[in-house]
Design an enzyme around this catalytic site. Structure first.
Site, mmCIF file in Angstrom:
data_model
loop_
_atom_site.group_PDB
_atom_site.id
_atom_site.type_symbol
_atom_site.label_atom_id
_atom_site.label_comp_id
_atom_site.label_asym_id
_atom_site.label_seq_id
_atom_site.Cartn_x
_atom_site.Cartn_y
_atom_site.Cartn_z
ATOM 1 N N LEU A 146 0.865 -1.173 0.000
ATOM 2 C CA LEU A 146 0.000 0.000 0.000
ATOM 3 C C LEU A 146 0.906 1.229 0.000
ATOM 4 C CD1 LEU A 146 -2.702 -0.876 2.732
ATOM 5 C CD2 LEU A 146 -2.995 -0.947 0.254
ATOM 6 N N ASP A 147 0.435 2.312 -0.608
ATOM 7 C CA ASP A 147 1.204 3.560 -0.601
ATOM 8 C C ASP A 147 1.427 4.035 0.833
ATOM 9 O OD1 ASP A 147 1.241 3.571 -3.335
ATOM 10 O OD2 ASP A 147 -0.385 5.028 -3.570
ATOM 11 N N ARG A 148 2.480 4.799 1.024
ATOM 12 C CA ARG A 148 2.832 5.290 2.366
ATOM 13 C C ARG A 148 1.668 6.024 3.022
ATOM 14 N NH1 ARG A 148 4.942 10.117 4.232
ATOM 15 N NH2 ARG A 148 5.172 10.890 2.099
#
Length: 319
Positions: A146-148
Site C-alpha cells: 500500500l502507498d505510504r
C-alpha cells in the site's frame, strides 16, 4: 557501538534451504536470518562474494530453491540497532492494528504515513516494525503493498506456503478489494467504471509518476458514490487490477482527484483542507475478500476508518 550491544557470529554458517524458505529472495532471507545487521552491510557482503549459494556467487535477487546451501560469513549482529529504527508511535499502532491472524498470515490495519518497508529515505517501515515486535517469528513477509499515505488492510504472510498461495490469488485477481476515498468537488455520477491503462513514468523533478497511456498495463477501477458533500464526494473504489497509484490516477482522470493527494491532486484544494488541520491523503483500504490459502473458506476482513478521516467526514456539510 559497544561490545555489550554486539553478538559476534565468528564462524562461517552453511544453511540448507528448506521448503519453508524456497522461492524467497536471497536478500530477504539474509535480512530475516541476520536480524540487527544493516541492510547496506548485507548487500555489500553479497556483492563482494562473501555470501555464496552452492559455492557460487549470486545476486541479492536470486530466488532460493529447496536444497540450496547458503554460505554466510562471520558477522557482528547488533541486537539494539534494529529497535532504534522503529519509531515508538509506529510500534504502538502495530500492536493495536491486528484485524485478523492465524498460523498462516495476519491482516493489519496499516497506519497512514509509514511505508510498508524501509528504503527510499526511510530507515524502516511496517514489515521491519513487525519483525522487531515479534523477534521469535521465523517468517514475516509482505503479501502486497500500500502507498505510504494509504491506510487500511495489509496482508502479511507468516509461512512461505501461505505467501505463495496469496501471491497466486492476487496475480489471478481473486482478491476483492474496496477502498474509501474522498474526492474533491461534487461528482455527479453514481457509478462509473474507469478502464484506462497505466504507465509508470518519471517527472522532470525525478518524482515517480504514473500516467494513463495506450502503451501501459491494463487497469480497471469501479467508483461508486456513497455521499455528496458541499466540497467533496465520498466514494467506494474497487480496483479490478493492482497497478501502482491506480485509484489515485483514475480518480484524477475523472476530474475529481483524491483529497490530500499531493502528487495527483489539486494544490489549492489540498491547501484549504490543510488549513483545517487535515494533512493526509483520504484513501483507505477498507475491505478485502478472498479464499483462505489453507482452509479454502471465503474470508472477509474490514478495517475501520481512522479517527482523523471520520472527524473530517463529520465536519463536512452533507447534501
Amino acid at each position: 557501538m559497544s561490545i555489550e550491544e554486539q553478538t559476534i557470529i565468528p564462524k562461517v554458517q552453511l544453511v540448507e534451504i528448506s521448503e519453508e524458505n524456497c522461492d524467497q529472495r536471497l536478500d530477504n532471507f539474509l535480512i530475516t536470518r541476520l536480524k540487527g545487521v544493516p541492510k547496506s552491510f548485507i548487500y555489500r557482503i553479497v556483492r563482494k562474494g562473501e555470501v555464496r549459494v552452492n559455492k557460487g556467487r549470486v545476486d541479492v535477487s536470486y530466488k532460493l530453491a529447496t536444497g540450496d546451501v547458503v554460505r554466510i560469513p562471520p558477522v557482528r549482529v547488533s541486537e539494539k540497532t534494529e529497535q532504534s529504527f522503529v519509531p515508538t508511535n509506529l510500534r504502538d499502532l502495530l500492536l493495536q492494528g491486528i484485524l485478523y491472524e492465524d498460523d498462516a498470515f495476519l491482516i493489519l490495519n496499516k497506519p497512514a504515513g509509514f511505508p510498508v518497508h524501509g528504503g527510499s529515505g526511510y530507515a524502516s517501515g511496517i514489515i521491519e516494525g513487525l519483525r522487531v515486535l515479534r523477534p521469535e517469528a521465523r517468517f514475516l513477509e509482505l503479501v502486497h503493498r500500500l502507498d505510504r499515505d494509504t491506510s487500511g488492510c495489509l496482508l502479511i504472510a507468516k509461512k512461505r506456503s501461505a505467501l505463495r498461495r496469496l501471491h497466486e490469488l492476487f496475480r489471478d485477481d481473486d482478491v476483492r478489494k474496496s477502498y474509501l476515498a474522498l474526492l474533491t468537488g461534487q461528482w455527479a455520477r453514481k457509478k462509473q467504471v474507469v478502464n484506462a491503462p497505466l504507465q509508470k513514468n518519471v517527472s522532470k523533478g525525478g518524482e515517480r509518476m504514473v500516467v494513463i497511456s495506450r502503451t501501459g498495463k491494463e487497469a480497471e477501477t469501479v467508483f461508486t458514490r456513497l455521499k455528496l458533500f458541499k466540497h467533496a464526494t465520498l466514494v467506494s473504489a474497487a480496483p479490478k487490477t493492482g497497478r501502482t497509484h491506480q485509484i489515485r490516477v483514475h480518480a484524477a482522470s475523472l476530474g475529481h482527484p483524491i483529497v490530500g493527494d499531493d502528487r495527483y491532486g489539486l494544490d489549492e484544494v489540498n491547501r484549504e483542507f490543510k488549513k483545517r488541520g487535515y494533512k493526509r491523503m483520504f484513501l483507505h483500504a477498507e475491505q478485502v475478500n478472498f479464499q483462505h490459502p489453507v482452509t479454502g473458506d471465503m474470508l472477509t476482513v474490514t478495517a475501520p476508518l481512522p479517527q482523523q478521516l471520520n472527524e473530517l467526514l463529520k465536519s463536512e456539510e452533507q447534501i
